[in-house]
Scaffold this motif. Structure first.
Motif, PDB file in Angstrom:
ATOM      1  N   VAL A  71       0.847  -1.202   0.000  1.00 58.27           N
ATOM      2  CA  VAL A  71       0.000   0.000   0.000  1.00 58.27           C
ATOM      3  C   VAL A  71       0.881   1.250   0.000  1.00 58.27           C
ATOM      4  O   VAL A  71       0.616   2.207  -0.737  1.00 58.27           O
ATOM      5  CB  VAL A  71      -0.964  -0.019   1.209  1.00 58.27           C
ATOM      6  CG1 VAL A  71      -1.655   1.321   1.380  1.00 58.27           C
ATOM      7  CG2 VAL A  71      -1.983  -1.131   1.058  1.00 58.27           C
TER       8      VAL A  71
ATOM      9  N   THR B 282      -3.115   8.883   3.002  1.00 62.04           N
ATOM     10  CA  THR B 282      -3.535   7.505   2.793  1.00 62.04           C
ATOM     11  C   THR B 282      -3.616   6.757   4.110  1.00 62.04           C
ATOM     12  O   THR B 282      -2.684   6.794   4.912  1.00 62.04           O
ATOM     13  CB  THR B 282      -2.540   6.775   1.869  1.00 62.04           C
ATOM     14  OG1 THR B 282      -2.463   7.487   0.654  1.00 62.04           O
ATOM     15  CG2 THR B 282      -2.964   5.363   1.620  1.00 62.04           C
TER      16      THR B 282
ATOM     17  N   TYR C  13      -6.688   0.614   2.664  1.00 60.29           N
ATOM     18  CA  TYR C  13      -6.302  -0.002   1.398  1.00 60.29           C
ATOM     19  C   TYR C  13      -5.828  -1.452   1.582  1.00 60.29           C
ATOM     20  O   TYR C  13      -6.032  -2.293   0.713  1.00 60.29           O
ATOM     21  CB  TYR C  13      -5.227   0.828   0.693  1.00 60.29           C
ATOM     22  CG  TYR C  13      -5.781   2.084   0.093  1.00 60.29           C
ATOM     23  CD1 TYR C  13      -6.514   2.043  -1.079  1.00 60.29           C
ATOM     24  CD2 TYR C  13      -5.580   3.315   0.701  1.00 60.29           C
ATOM     25  CE1 TYR C  13      -7.037   3.191  -1.634  1.00 60.29           C
ATOM     26  CE2 TYR C  13      -6.095   4.475   0.157  1.00 60.29           C
ATOM     27  CZ  TYR C  13      -6.829   4.407  -1.007  1.00 60.29           C
ATOM     28  OH  TYR C  13      -7.348   5.549  -1.566  1.00 60.29           O
ATOM     29  N   ALA C  14      -5.188  -1.734   2.699  1.00 63.64           N
ATOM     30  CA  ALA C  14      -4.772  -3.110   2.973  1.00 63.64           C
ATOM     31  C   ALA C  14      -5.996  -4.016   3.149  1.00 63.64           C
ATOM     32  O   ALA C  14      -5.961  -5.188   2.778  1.00 63.64           O
ATOM     33  CB  ALA C  14      -3.894  -3.170   4.214  1.00 63.64           C
TER      34      ALA C  14
ATOM     35  N   PHE D  47      -2.175  -0.498  -7.899  1.00 63.10           N
ATOM     36  CA  PHE D  47      -2.832  -1.070  -6.715  1.00 63.10           C
ATOM     37  C   PHE D  47      -4.140  -1.753  -7.080  1.00 63.10           C
ATOM     38  O   PHE D  47      -4.413  -2.866  -6.624  1.00 63.10           O
ATOM     39  CB  PHE D  47      -3.072   0.023  -5.669  1.00 63.10           C
ATOM     40  CG  PHE D  47      -3.819  -0.487  -4.472  1.00 63.10           C
ATOM     41  CD1 PHE D  47      -3.170  -1.243  -3.525  1.00 63.10           C
ATOM     42  CD2 PHE D  47      -5.171  -0.216  -4.305  1.00 63.10           C
ATOM     43  CE1 PHE D  47      -3.848  -1.727  -2.416  1.00 63.10           C
ATOM     44  CE2 PHE D  47      -5.852  -0.696  -3.210  1.00 63.10           C
ATOM     45  CZ  PHE D  47      -5.191  -1.449  -2.258  1.00 63.10           C
TER      46      PHE D  47
END
Length: 173
Positions: free
Chosen positions: A82, A91, A96-97, A149
């Motif tokens: 990430v 962020t 995001y993980a 990503f």
């Protein structure tokens, strides 16, 4: 399983008055017969599992372990991925993980039961396991080659879609 045919004899307690009379009279013995070709001794012995089932259990264990490794491969690397892919100062790494780690299991939840059950029933469970292992391995390998990503999330989702290993292995065992 065939039911045994049993003949009965009257019970006699040793030491009772009837036991002397019973000793003089020939008592019929209990007979058990099975309508099979095998001797009774062979039916009573415990037979170990055949070599075929031992081989299958080793193969299935290896496949399930491989799929478990593919499912959990990115757990330790997710925060670093990430940081590398999403270069925004604001962020949230955990946010995001979460996408990255849950994509595999979302894909598995969507397709693991009905579509792969139909494939396993029509083409065979071994073929289904082979397809699952090869495609999951290839898609997980492609994760290492991408630099976007959301492409990683998409590839993890596809790897989950092609991972019906647990349900098919349970049906095969």
């Amino acid at each position: 399983m065939a039911r045994p045919v049993v003949g009965r004899s009257a019970p006699v307690c040793p030491g009772s008055e009837d036991s002397q009379e019973a000793a003089d009279v020939e008592q019929p013995s209990v007979t058990v017969s099975f309508p099979t070709d095998q001797p009774q001794e062979a039916l009573l012995l415990h037979h170990p599992p055949s070599e075929k089932w031992l081989r299958y259990s080793v193969y299935l264990s290896g496949i399930v372990c491989f799929q478990t490794c593919m499912a959990n491969l990115l757990v330790t690397a997710a925060p670093y991925m990430v940081k590398e892919f999403v270069k925004n100062e604001n962020t949230s790494i955990g946010y995001y993980a979460g996408f990255l780690l849950s994509a595999f299991f979302c894909g598995r939840a969507v397709t693991t039961t009905y579509p792969w059950g139909w494939v396993a029933d029509t083409s065979g469970r071994k073929v289904c396991l082979f397809i699952a292992v090869v495609t999951t391995g290839v898609l997980t390998g492609l994760v290492g080659l991408t630099r976007n990503f959301w492409m990683v999330v998409f590839l993890r989702f596809l790897a989950g879609c092609f991972s019906p290993t647990l349900s098919v292995a349970r049906a095969l065992a």
